[in-house]
Motif scaffolding. Structure first.
Motif, short mmCIF file in Angstrom:
data_model
loop_
_atom_site.label_atom_id
_atom_site.label_comp_id
_atom_site.label_asym_id
_atom_site.label_seq_id
_atom_site.Cartn_x
_atom_site.Cartn_y
_atom_site.Cartn_z
N ALA A 285 0.84 -1.20 0.03
CA ALA A 285 0.07 0.02 -0.04
C ALA A 285 0.92 1.22 -0.01
O ALA A 285 0.64 2.28 -0.64
N LEU A 286 2.21 1.37 0.71
CA LEU A 286 3.02 2.43 0.75
C LEU A 286 3.47 2.73 -0.60
O LEU A 286 3.39 3.69 -1.16
N SER A 287 4.01 1.53 -1.30
CA SER A 287 4.56 1.83 -2.77
C SER A 287 3.47 2.36 -3.59
O SER A 287 3.88 3.10 -4.46
N LEU B 110 -0.06 10.28 -3.46
CA LEU B 110 -1.13 10.44 -2.16
C LEU B 110 -0.11 10.69 -0.89
O LEU B 110 0.71 10.36 -0.99
N ILE B 111 -1.09 11.36 -0.08
CA ILE B 111 -0.58 11.60 1.25
C ILE B 111 -1.19 10.73 2.26
O ILE B 111 -2.33 10.96 2.70
N PRO B 112 -0.52 9.80 3.12
CA PRO B 112 -1.28 8.97 3.91
C PRO B 112 -1.53 9.73 5.38
O PRO B 112 -0.83 10.71 5.83
N LEU C 277 1.89 6.02 7.85
CA LEU C 277 2.41 7.50 7.87
C LEU C 277 3.80 7.52 8.21
O LEU C 277 4.70 8.35 7.56
N ALA C 278 4.31 6.71 9.22
CA ALA C 278 5.79 6.65 9.67
C ALA C 278 6.59 6.29 8.44
O ALA C 278 7.73 6.83 8.06
N LYS C 279 6.08 5.18 7.78
CA LYS C 279 6.98 4.58 6.86
C LYS C 279 7.02 5.49 5.53
O LYS C 279 8.14 5.69 4.73
N LEU D 23 10.26 9.31 2.24
CA LEU D 23 10.62 11.04 1.57
C LEU D 23 11.85 11.42 2.32
O LEU D 23 12.59 11.97 1.27
N SER D 24 12.30 11.09 3.46
CA SER D 24 13.42 11.35 4.07
C SER D 24 14.66 10.85 3.29
O SER D 24 15.51 11.56 3.02
N GLU D 25 14.39 9.47 3.10
CA GLU D 25 15.52 8.95 2.15
C GLU D 25 15.75 9.58 0.85
O GLU D 25 16.90 9.80 0.30
#
Length: 326
Positions: free
Chosen positions: A294-296, A303-305, A312-314, A319-321
């Motif tokens: 789902a994250l992928s 989209l923005i969870p 949301l944390a993942k 995005l940080s990576e």
């Protein structure tokens, strides 16, 4: 050379000459140039015959039939190569093969369609040959591909004849199961072909409807004289799921859909989930089976969870990576 001594106009005469040349090379080959000129261009001078033959070859090439020349002694000979009869650029991709089966599934279940059996057999050969081709595939995939070519016609027979099918199936935990299924429909998700089946393995009264991946079916056999009927409330759209929904439900996610992608979102979400329109976009609530998948999917579609917190944390970590170049 007009057929049956009819009088033809220039365009008709040219078309007839090109057709005659094609048929001559189709039946024989390689043919010496002298034989071609005698058969097709006998009413022209040598120079005119050379020019006309060159033009006719160009026309046939535009139609997809290139004429190859070879030197045989002092004379050139010409032939139609077998490669002319199938352009590899039009070869089936996995998506094409799957879509072909899904598109035709409605016709295959229509008992008023008199060519139902012939179409099913043709599809089995077309798509079956595609999946059973071992060229360029690693050994680990050859068994699966060969298996698919055998199970396609059996599953379609269950779909069209409403007879149960006994299936040997490998689930997502690599466990091999025997199931008695009634095939209800087919659909494609992320380039993979799935089918919706009613599972009668535990008895007809508690038969549940599930989705199955065709490439996980190891074997299938029709159970003669064991019939089923499609439930009245069955709607195939309820099972045409997104890839992260396939499997046992693990939770529900909520994601924000920016306004600028709403139109595209209506297409790629396939009508799944509930949408609450906002002034700046929409909130999408949908069940999921696999959080990482789902994250992928969310990242790929912009989209923005919002929920669950773990997703949301993942998302923030991903995005940080990217921002840090990792």
């Amino acid at each position: 050379m007009a057929p049956n001594d009819q009088t033809l106009g220039n365009n008709e005469l040219g078309a007839w000459r090109i057709f005659s040349l094609f048929m001559l090379l189709l039946q024989k080959g390689p043919l010496p140039s002298a034989e071609i000129y005698t058969a097709i261009y006998s009413d022209l001078s040598t120079d005119s015959a050379l020019r006309t033959f060159s033009r006719d070859r160009a026309v046939l090439k535009q139609l997809g039939f290139a004429i190859t020349e070879v030197k045989t002694g002092k004379e050139k000979s010409f032939y139609l190569s077998d490669s002319n009869f199938f352009d590899s650029s039009y070869d089936l991709s996995p998506e094409d093969a799957n879509q072909l089966l899904v598109i035709c599934s409605a016709v295959l279940t229509d008992t008023t369609f008199v060519y139902q059996e012939k179409l099913r057999n043709a599809l089995s050969k077309i798509v079956g040959n595609f999946y059973s081709s071992d060229s360029g595939k690693p050994d680990s995939k050859k068994l699966s591909a060969s298996s698919q070519s055998k199970v396609f016609p059996v599953l379609y027979e269950s779909l069209s004849s409403k007879q149960l099918v006994n299936v040997t199936y490998t689930n997502s935990q690599d466990q091999i199961k025997q199931k008695r299924l009634g095939v209800l429909d087919f659909f494609v998700s992320q380039g993979l072909l799935y089918f919706v089946g009613q599972d009668f393995s535990s008895g007809t009264e508690s038969a549940s409807i599930k989705t199955f991946r065709i490439d996980r079916v190891l074997d299938a056999a029709i159970l003669k004289d064991e019939h089923f009927s499609i439930p009245k409330a069955f709607n195939s759209n309820d099972y045409n799921l997104l890839d992260f929904q396939l499997g046992s439900q693990a939770g529900t996610l909520v994601a924000f859909v920016p306004k600028n992608i709403l139109a595209a979102f209506e297409h790629f979400s396939q009508g799944q989930g509930d949408v609450e329109l906002l002034s700046n976009g929409a909130l999408w609530t949908v069940a999921y089976a696999h959080e990482n998948t789902a994250l992928s999917w969310i990242l790929a579609h912009g989209l923005i969870p919002r929920f669950p917190e773990s997703l949301l944390a993942k998302w923030k970590e991903s995005l940080s990576e990217v921002a840090n170049g990792r």
